[in-house]
Design an enzyme around this catalytic site. Structure first.
Site, PDB file in Angstrom:
ATOM      1  N   TYR A   1       0.828  -1.202   0.000  1.00  0.00           N
ATOM      2  CA  TYR A   1       0.000   0.000   0.000  1.00  0.00           C
ATOM      3  C   TYR A   1       0.865   1.255   0.000  1.00  0.00           C
ATOM      4  CZ  TYR A   1      -3.276   3.520   1.836  1.00  0.00           C
ATOM      5  OH  TYR A   1      -4.028   4.662   2.019  1.00  0.00           O
TER       6      TYR A   1
ATOM      7  N   GLU B   1     -11.957   6.336   5.200  1.00  0.00           N
ATOM      8  CA  GLU B   1     -11.401   7.109   6.305  1.00  0.00           C
ATOM      9  C   GLU B   1     -12.408   7.184   7.454  1.00  0.00           C
ATOM     10  OE1 GLU B   1      -8.461   8.230   6.736  1.00  0.00           O
ATOM     11  OE2 GLU B   1      -7.559   8.234   4.738  1.00  0.00           O
TER      12      GLU B   1
ATOM     13  N   TRP C   1      -5.718   1.253  10.495  1.00  0.00           N
ATOM     14  CA  TRP C   1      -5.823   1.298   9.042  1.00  0.00           C
ATOM     15  C   TRP C   1      -5.612  -0.089   8.451  1.00  0.00           C
ATOM     16  CZ3 TRP C   1      -8.312   3.205   5.526  1.00  0.00           C
ATOM     17  CH2 TRP C   1      -7.936   3.086   4.186  1.00  0.00           C
TER      18      TRP C   1
END
Length: 223
Positions: free
Chosen positions: A51, A73, A81
């Site tokens: 990522y 988000e 995350w």
């Protein structure tokens, strides 16, 4: 989806989007076996490394892409995350690849379906926010569109962090973007979450100065 998580506590806020961690590492970068320097949070977990290397901080300039990242988000708030990133394929299936028109038409039956989907984060307020934000995204088309709206908050300068502790978690621009989006009907778009979004989609470059990704987005000159 910055704030960068320490190895033992990957709690990125915003995410895809910001990476806002919990405790911050004082280490600058870790040089991998490939000879490339990355922050500690992106140096161990293969998923986070991929990522970081290919997506985080690269410009996103399409409506669907920004709507997806705003949604993720929001779902990340209070979670790591890494959790959101692992669930991202399930989120995309559940929310029709984050196609705004499709999600905006979701009914109460869809809300119940989503709350029964173990593949995503089953939080009613966040599910409803994704639907609300899809409607707000469509409404913004009459005012220049979501892409132009969000990118209009790009600051004149970007941070130049040597360590994770140098990276802010909000800025005057993220506060202003948060307020502006709320006025347009968006939900779960607080200043810290919007700072994470700005990092994630390339509006800011908060890669550490010694990272191999610094200035790789093409948005900011090399520093």
């Amino acid at each position: 989806m910055t704030t960068t998580p320490e190895l033992s506590s990957i709690t990125v806020e915003g995410g895809p989007g910001t990476i806002t961690p919990g405790p911050r590492s004082v280490n600058a970068v870790v040089v991998g076996e490939d000879g490339l320097a990355r922050p500690a949070w992106a140096a161990v977990d293969p998923m986070l490394r991929e990522y970081y290397d290919t997506e985080w901080g690269m410009p996103v300039r399409d409506e669907q892409g920004i709507y997806e990242r705003i949604s993720l988000e929001a779902f990340q708030a209070g979670l790591s995350w890494a959790t959101i990133l692992r669930k991202r394929p399930a989120f995309r299936r559940a929310f029709a690849e984050f196609h705004p028109e499709t999600v905006a038409a979701y009914t109460e039956a869809d809300v119940e379906r989503l709350l029964g989907d173990a593949g995503i984060v089953r939080n009613k307020l966040k599910v409803r926010a994704a639907i609300t934000n899809a409607k707000a995204t469509i409404a913004l088309r009459g005012d220049g569109g979501l892409v132009n709206f969000v990118w209009s908050f790009q600051p004149a300068a970007t941070p130049a962090p040597l360590s994770l502790g140098d990276i802010p978690t909000r800025s005057p621009e993220s506060v202003a973007l948060s307020k502006a989006l709320r006025k347009k009907g968006f939900a779960f778009v607080g200043p810290t979450t919007m700072y994470a979004l700005m990092e994630a989609i390339g509006i800011l470059d908060t890669h550490l100065l010694d990272s191999h990704r610094r200035s790789s987005s093409g948005v900011w000159p090399h520093t």
